[in-house]
Design an enzyme around this catalytic site. Structure first.
Site, PDB file in Angstrom:
ATOM      1  N   ARG A   1      38.208 103.626  67.511  1.00  0.00           N
ATOM      2  CA  ARG A   1      38.161 104.520  68.660  1.00  0.00           C
ATOM      3  C   ARG A   1      39.567 104.906  69.174  1.00  0.00           C
ATOM      4  O   ARG A   1      40.396 105.372  68.412  1.00  0.00           O
ATOM      5  CB  ARG A   1      37.273 103.877  69.746  1.00  0.00           C
ATOM      6  CG  ARG A   1      35.808 103.783  69.284  1.00  0.00           C
ATOM      7  CD  ARG A   1      34.967 102.790  70.076  1.00  0.00           C
ATOM      8  NE  ARG A   1      34.906 103.052  71.495  1.00  0.00           N
ATOM      9  CZ  ARG A   1      34.041 103.879  72.094  1.00  0.00           C
ATOM     10  NH1 ARG A   1      33.137 104.505  71.379  1.00  0.00           N
ATOM     11  NH2 ARG A   1      34.050 104.031  73.393  1.00  0.00           N
TER      12      ARG A   1
ATOM     13  N   ASP B   1      42.002 104.012  83.613  1.00  0.00           N
ATOM     14  CA  ASP B   1      40.740 104.759  83.659  1.00  0.00           C
ATOM     15  C   ASP B   1      40.717 105.659  84.888  1.00  0.00           C
ATOM     16  O   ASP B   1      40.828 105.176  86.022  1.00  0.00           O
ATOM     17  CB  ASP B   1      39.558 103.781  83.693  1.00  0.00           C
ATOM     18  CG  ASP B   1      38.250 104.474  83.386  1.00  0.00           C
ATOM     19  OD1 ASP B   1      38.019 105.600  83.888  1.00  0.00           O
ATOM     20  OD2 ASP B   1      37.442 103.898  82.628  1.00  0.00           O
TER      21      ASP B   1
ATOM     22  N   TYR C   1      34.884  95.849  85.949  1.00  0.00           N
ATOM     23  CA  TYR C   1      35.705  96.775  85.146  1.00  0.00           C
ATOM     24  C   TYR C   1      36.559  97.663  86.052  1.00  0.00           C
ATOM     25  O   TYR C   1      37.759  97.835  85.807  1.00  0.00           O
ATOM     26  CB  TYR C   1      34.791  97.625  84.253  1.00  0.00           C
ATOM     27  CG  TYR C   1      35.537  98.696  83.490  1.00  0.00           C
ATOM     28  CD1 TYR C   1      36.182  98.396  82.293  1.00  0.00           C
ATOM     29  CD2 TYR C   1      35.619  99.997  83.974  1.00  0.00           C
ATOM     30  CE1 TYR C   1      36.889  99.374  81.602  1.00  0.00           C
ATOM     31  CE2 TYR C   1      36.322 100.985  83.289  1.00  0.00           C
ATOM     32  CZ  TYR C   1      36.962 100.662  82.108  1.00  0.00           C
ATOM     33  OH  TYR C   1      37.663 101.637  81.421  1.00  0.00           O
TER      34      TYR C   1
HETATM   35  N1  NAP Z   1      36.319 105.520  75.697  1.00  0.00           N
HETATM   36  C1  NAP Z   1      36.525 106.219  76.813  1.00  0.00           C
HETATM   37  O1  NAP Z   1      36.029 107.343  76.960  1.00  0.00           O
HETATM   38  C2  NAP Z   1      37.389 105.646  77.905  1.00  0.00           C
HETATM   39  C3  NAP Z   1      37.274 106.120  79.205  1.00  0.00           C
HETATM   40  C4  NAP Z   1      38.113 105.616  80.187  1.00  0.00           C
HETATM   41  C5  NAP Z   1      39.052 104.645  79.862  1.00  0.00           C
HETATM   42  N2  NAP Z   1      39.130 104.187  78.593  1.00  0.00           N
HETATM   43  C6  NAP Z   1      40.094 103.144  78.267  1.00  0.00           C
HETATM   44  O2  NAP Z   1      40.721 103.461  77.039  1.00  0.00           O
HETATM   45  C7  NAP Z   1      40.920 102.274  76.256  1.00  0.00           C
HETATM   46  C8  NAP Z   1      40.254 102.434  74.894  1.00  0.00           C
HETATM   47  O3  NAP Z   1      38.904 102.806  75.068  1.00  0.00           O
HETATM   48  P1  NAP Z   1      37.826 102.518  73.916  1.00  0.00           P
HETATM   49  O4  NAP Z   1      36.550 103.070  74.388  1.00  0.00           O
HETATM   50  O5  NAP Z   1      38.393 102.904  72.603  1.00  0.00           O
HETATM   51  O6  NAP Z   1      37.801 100.909  74.014  1.00  0.00           O
HETATM   52  P2  NAP Z   1      36.677  99.906  73.455  1.00  0.00           P
HETATM   53  O7  NAP Z   1      36.130 100.467  72.190  1.00  0.00           O
HETATM   54  O8  NAP Z   1      35.715  99.573  74.539  1.00  0.00           O
HETATM   55  O9  NAP Z   1      37.553  98.612  73.206  1.00  0.00           O
HETATM   56  C9  NAP Z   1      38.766  98.661  72.471  1.00  0.00           C
HETATM   57  C10 NAP Z   1      38.992  97.349  71.780  1.00  0.00           C
HETATM   58  O10 NAP Z   1      39.229  96.312  72.728  1.00  0.00           O
HETATM   59  C11 NAP Z   1      39.181  95.127  71.964  1.00  0.00           C
HETATM   60  N3  NAP Z   1      38.818  93.938  72.726  1.00  0.00           N
HETATM   61  C12 NAP Z   1      37.735  93.744  73.510  1.00  0.00           C
HETATM   62  N4  NAP Z   1      37.701  92.446  73.922  1.00  0.00           N
HETATM   63  C13 NAP Z   1      38.798  91.832  73.380  1.00  0.00           C
HETATM   64  C14 NAP Z   1      39.316  90.518  73.411  1.00  0.00           C
HETATM   65  N5  NAP Z   1      38.708  89.514  74.060  1.00  0.00           N
HETATM   66  N6  NAP Z   1      40.465  90.269  72.747  1.00  0.00           N
HETATM   67  C15 NAP Z   1      41.083  91.237  72.071  1.00  0.00           C
HETATM   68  N7  NAP Z   1      40.638  92.491  71.977  1.00  0.00           N
HETATM   69  C16 NAP Z   1      39.504  92.790  72.633  1.00  0.00           C
HETATM   70  C17 NAP Z   1      38.122  95.349  70.884  1.00  0.00           C
HETATM   71  O11 NAP Z   1      38.689  94.947  69.637  1.00  0.00           O
HETATM   72  P3  NAP Z   1      37.737  94.427  68.424  1.00  0.00           P
HETATM   73  O12 NAP Z   1      36.784  95.569  68.155  1.00  0.00           O
HETATM   74  O13 NAP Z   1      38.687  94.160  67.319  1.00  0.00           O
HETATM   75  O14 NAP Z   1      37.043  93.190  68.917  1.00  0.00           O
HETATM   76  C18 NAP Z   1      37.829  96.838  70.977  1.00  0.00           C
HETATM   77  O15 NAP Z   1      37.740  97.483  69.718  1.00  0.00           O
HETATM   78  C19 NAP Z   1      40.371 101.123  77.082  1.00  0.00           C
HETATM   79  O16 NAP Z   1      41.405 100.508  77.796  1.00  0.00           O
HETATM   80  C20 NAP Z   1      39.410 101.803  78.041  1.00  0.00           C
HETATM   81  O17 NAP Z   1      39.244 101.101  79.243  1.00  0.00           O
HETATM   82  C21 NAP Z   1      38.319 104.656  77.609  1.00  0.00           C
END
Ligand code: NAP
Length: 243
Positions: free
Chosen positions: A16, A141, A154
């Site tokens: 992602r 976020d 969160y």
């Molecule tokens: N997606 C969105 O639309 C959105 C919106 C607002 C903000 N954000 C922010 O953008 C960032 C990326 O978003 P995303 O949706 O791509 O994130 P995500 O898929 O929810 O998580 C990213 C990665 O965090 C890792 N993670 C979770 N728990 C962990 C732990 N205990 N130790 C180490 N790694 C851990 C996981 O790695 P593994 O898979 O290897 O376990 C996961 O692949 C995040 O900070 C999120 O809050 C995203």
């Protein structure tokens, strides 16, 4: 900052948004430390794609819920590459929790991963980053402007991450710039159905969801062109923070 040959650690870079950031910076010539916890195969694929872009890349496993493992992650990256120039705190957990469902254990775990780990990583990296004249980018976020009541832990964690960004910007100046990117929708949570996605998209002034590449472009911009930017949080949310 000239990104070529820089050593960049991106947490949660197997999938992602983190994957897109790693690939974007690899294409800019940086050497990539691709962190993961459970997505080993995805992280190997990210690292292989970075190498295919012509730059060294290696995966590093660590559970960021464990502060000792977070600190050791930085040591392992510095031991392998010999330096660290950029830390991108991207890894995060996004779990539902209402006030009615409040659970102290789940609260603690979310704060550990989303805000304690970035603080521990920054602390562990401080000497290397200062030596390098480096950068920290925290992935925040935009939703904290109108916080979701069903994601209590969160939202609080991401609010604290914004504050941490500003505190670290002062603490690390003048050697290290610290910035944030406040993401709107970049990659839908996989369990959201079409109706939910449509409803949330209607609230975005630009009328579309963003992409992981939109976030990666903002991170790249802040690193490449942001020499006089520190303590700032850049919204990358299609204007959602205005609506
Ligand atoms: N997606 C969105 O639309 C959105 C919106 C607002 C903000 N954000 C922010 O953008 C960032 C990326 O978003 P995303 O949706 O791509 O994130 P995500 O898929 O929810 O998580 C990213 C990665 O965090 C890792 N993670 C979770 N728990 C962990 C732990 N205990 N130790 C180490 N790694 C851990 C996981 O790695 P593994 O898979 O290897 O376990 C996961 O692949 C995040 O900070 C999120 O809050 C995203």
């Amino acid at each position: 900052m000239d990104l070529s040959e820089r050593v960049v650690l991106v947490t949660g870079a197997g999938r992602r948004v983190g994957r897109a950031i790693a690939l974007r910076l690899a294409r800019a010539g940086s050497r990539l430390a691709v962190h993961y916890r459970s997505s080993a195969a995805d992280a190997e694929r990210t690292a292989a794609d970075c190498r295919a872009a012509g730059t060294p890349a290696r995966t590093f496993e660590a559970d960021l819920a464990d502060p000792a493992a977070a600190a050791a992650l930085v040591e392992r990256v510095v031991a392998y590459f010999g330096r660290l120039d950029v830390l991108v705190n991207n890894a995060s957990v996004f779990e539902t929790m209402t006030v009615e469902e409040f659970d102290a254990g789940a609260w603690e775990r979310t704060l550990r991963i989303n805000v304690t780990a970035p603080a521990v990583l920054a602390h562990a990296a401080r000497v290397a980053l200062r030596e390098a004249g480096g950068r920290i980018v925290n992935i925040c976020d935009a939703a904290i402007q109108q916080p979701w009541a069903d994601h209590v832990a969160y939202m609080v964690s991401k609010g604290a991450l914004e504050t941490l960004t500003r505190v670290l910007a002062r603490a690390f100046a003048p050697e290290v710039n610290v910035v944030g990117v406040a993401v709107g929708v970049a990659a839908w949570p996989e369990h959201y159905d079409a109706q939910t996605r449509e409803r949330l998209t209607r609230r975005i002034p630009l009328r579309r969801a963003g992409t992981p590449e939109d976030v990666a472009a903002a991170v790249h911009f802040l690193l490449r062109d942001g020499d006089y930017i520190t303590g700032a949080i850049l919204p990358v949310d299609g204007g959602r923070h205005l609506a």
